[in-house]
Design an enzyme around this catalytic site. Structure first.
Site, mmCIF file in Angstrom:
data_model
loop_
_atom_site.group_PDB
_atom_site.id
_atom_site.type_symbol
_atom_site.label_atom_id
_atom_site.label_comp_id
_atom_site.label_asym_id
_atom_site.label_seq_id
_atom_site.Cartn_x
_atom_site.Cartn_y
_atom_site.Cartn_z
ATOM 1 N N LYS A 165 43.517 42.035 29.607
ATOM 2 C CA LYS A 165 43.756 40.634 29.654
ATOM 3 C C LYS A 165 42.423 39.746 30.199
ATOM 4 O O LYS A 165 41.505 40.325 30.497
ATOM 5 C CB LYS A 165 44.906 40.362 30.772
ATOM 6 C CG LYS A 165 44.396 40.654 32.058
ATOM 7 C CD LYS A 165 45.577 40.353 33.215
ATOM 8 C CE LYS A 165 45.289 40.653 34.521
ATOM 9 N NZ LYS A 165 46.469 40.497 35.462
ATOM 10 N N ASP A 173 40.893 53.475 36.418
ATOM 11 C CA ASP A 173 40.995 52.655 37.305
ATOM 12 C C ASP A 173 39.635 52.992 38.083
ATOM 13 O O ASP A 173 39.018 53.785 38.392
ATOM 14 C CB ASP A 173 41.912 53.280 38.176
ATOM 15 C CG ASP A 173 42.086 52.427 39.505
ATOM 16 O OD1 ASP A 173 41.188 51.810 40.096
ATOM 17 O OD2 ASP A 173 43.252 52.598 40.153
ATOM 18 N N SER A 183 29.743 36.260 39.474
ATOM 19 C CA SER A 183 30.151 34.679 39.536
ATOM 20 C C SER A 183 29.176 33.950 40.023
ATOM 21 O O SER A 183 28.512 34.374 41.184
ATOM 22 C CB SER A 183 31.599 34.747 40.168
ATOM 23 O OG SER A 183 31.895 33.172 40.418
ATOM 24 N N TYR A 203 35.912 37.580 48.178
ATOM 25 C CA TYR A 203 35.589 37.334 46.907
ATOM 26 C C TYR A 203 33.941 37.087 46.588
ATOM 27 O O TYR A 203 33.262 37.705 45.895
ATOM 28 C CB TYR A 203 36.784 36.384 45.984
ATOM 29 C CG TYR A 203 36.138 36.528 44.735
ATOM 30 C CD1 TYR A 203 36.429 37.474 43.798
ATOM 31 C CD2 TYR A 203 35.908 35.273 43.821
ATOM 32 C CE1 TYR A 203 36.116 37.742 42.348
ATOM 33 C CE2 TYR A 203 35.444 35.132 42.514
ATOM 34 C CZ TYR A 203 35.716 36.263 41.753
ATOM 35 O OH TYR A 203 35.556 36.108 40.539
ATOM 36 N N THR A 223 42.807 32.285 34.025
ATOM 37 C CA THR A 223 43.119 33.521 33.976
ATOM 38 C C THR A 223 43.923 33.923 35.175
ATOM 39 O O THR A 223 44.328 32.847 36.340
ATOM 40 C CB THR A 223 41.801 34.434 33.980
ATOM 41 O OG1 THR A 223 41.382 34.378 35.356
ATOM 42 C CG2 THR A 223 40.927 34.562 32.984
ATOM 43 N N ASN A 272 42.753 33.388 39.061
ATOM 44 C CA ASN A 272 43.033 31.978 39.960
ATOM 45 C C ASN A 272 44.017 31.253 39.321
ATOM 46 O O ASN A 272 44.082 30.055 39.577
ATOM 47 C CB ASN A 272 41.631 31.095 39.124
ATOM 48 C CG ASN A 272 41.506 31.080 37.632
ATOM 49 O OD1 ASN A 272 42.295 30.865 37.233
ATOM 50 N ND2 ASN A 272 40.077 31.143 37.429
HETATM 51 N N1 NAP Z 1 38.270 33.559 35.748
HETATM 52 C C1 NAP Z 1 37.196 33.081 36.226
HETATM 53 O O1 NAP Z 1 37.214 31.769 36.372
HETATM 54 C C2 NAP Z 1 36.114 33.886 36.758
HETATM 55 C C3 NAP Z 1 34.741 33.374 37.243
HETATM 56 C C4 NAP Z 1 33.874 34.078 37.766
HETATM 57 C C5 NAP Z 1 33.966 35.571 37.499
HETATM 58 N N2 NAP Z 1 34.967 36.111 37.009
HETATM 59 C C6 NAP Z 1 34.970 37.359 36.977
HETATM 60 O O2 NAP Z 1 35.298 38.118 35.288
HETATM 61 C C7 NAP Z 1 35.955 39.225 35.504
HETATM 62 C C8 NAP Z 1 37.355 39.105 35.073
HETATM 63 O O3 NAP Z 1 38.037 38.091 35.503
HETATM 64 P P1 NAP Z 1 39.193 37.346 34.759
HETATM 65 O O4 NAP Z 1 39.493 36.116 35.273
HETATM 66 O O5 NAP Z 1 39.518 37.763 33.603
HETATM 67 O O6 NAP Z 1 40.549 38.183 35.859
HETATM 68 P P2 NAP Z 1 41.880 38.780 35.409
HETATM 69 O O7 NAP Z 1 42.587 38.334 34.240
HETATM 70 O O8 NAP Z 1 42.660 38.767 36.616
HETATM 71 O O9 NAP Z 1 41.825 40.360 34.887
HETATM 72 C C9 NAP Z 1 41.235 41.206 35.661
HETATM 73 C C10 NAP Z 1 41.139 42.428 35.176
HETATM 74 O O10 NAP Z 1 40.228 43.577 35.939
HETATM 75 C C11 NAP Z 1 41.259 44.623 35.861
HETATM 76 N N3 NAP Z 1 41.316 45.375 37.175
HETATM 77 C C12 NAP Z 1 41.422 44.834 38.564
HETATM 78 N N4 NAP Z 1 41.441 45.885 39.275
HETATM 79 C C13 NAP Z 1 41.048 47.058 38.379
HETATM 80 C C14 NAP Z 1 40.719 48.468 38.765
HETATM 81 N N5 NAP Z 1 41.148 49.081 40.060
HETATM 82 N N6 NAP Z 1 40.688 49.347 37.590
HETATM 83 C C15 NAP Z 1 40.656 48.765 36.415
HETATM 84 N N7 NAP Z 1 40.593 47.449 36.047
HETATM 85 C C16 NAP Z 1 41.060 46.797 37.343
HETATM 86 C C17 NAP Z 1 42.752 43.970 35.820
HETATM 87 O O11 NAP Z 1 43.615 44.736 35.275
HETATM 88 P P3 NAP Z 1 45.283 44.699 35.795
HETATM 89 O O12 NAP Z 1 45.762 44.004 34.539
HETATM 90 O O13 NAP Z 1 45.614 46.484 35.650
HETATM 91 O O14 NAP Z 1 45.309 44.131 37.171
HETATM 92 C C18 NAP Z 1 42.293 43.066 34.943
HETATM 93 O O15 NAP Z 1 42.251 43.759 33.577
HETATM 94 C C19 NAP Z 1 36.154 39.536 36.969
HETATM 95 O O16 NAP Z 1 34.938 40.335 37.420
HETATM 96 C C20 NAP Z 1 35.948 38.219 37.903
HETATM 97 O O17 NAP Z 1 35.543 38.274 39.108
HETATM 98 C C21 NAP Z 1 36.056 35.294 36.532
#
Ligand code: NAP
Length: 241
Positions: A14, A61, A142, A164, A199, A202
């Site tokens: 996702k 995982d 980030s 975080y 996503t 947040n």
């Molecule tokens: N969204 C933002 O604004 C933003 C900004 C800066 C950086 N980021 C970074 O971008 C990356 C993706 O974030 P996102 O916003 O797309 O978040 P997200 O929609 O919450 O997706 C996070 C993903 O990580 C997986 N995950 C979490 N723990 C895991 C584990 N132990 N083993 C395997 N998979 C695991 C989740 O799987 P499950 O579905 O199984 O939980 C999900 O697929 C992250 O590193 C985040 O810190 C995001």
């Protein structure tokens, strides 16, 4: 042995990870969809394949040694090597997380996934990456982990975050150490920030789409051989540490 480019994206079911998998797949690459939950993994692989991506599921995982070792075994068996690893999986650890009240378990969870998880996966995949002609490692970080920005009055740095944001600072520091150790190899390793994307992470408050967030990872995954290593970038260019 698969002669096309092979990538692995962690947390690809996702959000930004899914879009990174879709974007790399659109380049004609074979993409390992690293997902811990079987149903979510199969759903993502099916959706990616329907979009024309050569996707394959990788049970993964990032907090589990045996799971990560098995994932490396699966890729070895399937392709014999890995060209690109995108360490995207991440968690906040749960909000709010003010430093004066934070539960140590929240700290441990964020570091376990966002930092140690990246190290665990990277080290398991390194033997496969070393067999690639142009290996790339992308760590999804980030700008909230930028100490320079945190120390700059008025800079946009997100909410107060004891777990975080520091976990991303830690990840940046680890990325630099890898770059230092791997400097004499052909492996390029960089940290990227997707920007504030809507996503689950947040509560969908982000202002960019996950697809926009995926762009920096795709850029760092497709760097030329003389591209940078040990850098921290977003769409606008280098981010201060
Ligand atoms: N969204 C933002 O604004 C933003 C900004 C800066 C950086 N980021 C970074 O971008 C990356 C993706 O974030 P996102 O916003 O797309 O978040 P997200 O929609 O919450 O997706 C996070 C993903 O990580 C997986 N995950 C979490 N723990 C895991 C584990 N132990 N083993 C395997 N998979 C695991 C989740 O799987 P499950 O579905 O199984 O939980 C999900 O697929 C992250 O590193 C985040 O810190 C995001």
């Amino acid at each position: 042995m698969n002669e096309g480019t092979i990538a692995l994206v962690t947390g690809a079911n996702k959000g930004i990870g899914y879009e990174i998998a879709a974007g790399l797949g659109a380049l004609g690459w074979s993409v390992g969809v690293g997902v811990r939950d079987e149903g979510r993994r199969e759903g993502a692989v099916e959706k990616l394949r329907a979009a024309g991506v050569d996707a394959f599921g990788v049970p993964l995982d990032v907090t589990d040694d045996a799971s990560v070792a098995a994932a490396a075994g699966l890729i070895e068996e399937r392709a014999g090597r890995l060209d690109v690893l995108v360490n995207n999986a991440g968690i906040t650890g749960g909000m709010p997380q003010t430093p004066t009240t934070v539960d140590p378990a929240t700290m441990r969870a964020a570091v376990e996934t966002n930092v140690i998880g990246v190290i665990r996966v990277t080290n398991a995949m390194l033997p496969l990456l070393r067999r690639s002609a142009s290996p790339r490692i992308v760590n999804m970080s980030s700008t909230v982990g930028s100490l320079t920005r945190q120390a700059t009055p008025g800079a946009e740095t997100g909410p107060i975050s004891a777990a975080y944001a520091p976990s991303k600072t830690f990840l940046n520091a680890v990325t630099l150490q890898y770059a230092k150790e791997l400097r004499d190899t052909n492996i390029l390793i960089n940290a990227g920030c997707p920007g504030f994307c809507a996503t689950d992470l947040n509560g969908f408050r982000g202002v960019r789409t996950p697809e926009q967030g995926a762009a920096i990872a795709i850029r760092l995954a497709t760097l030329p051989d003389d591209g940078p290593t040990g850098g921290f970038f977003d769409d606008a260019g280098p981010v201060p540490w």
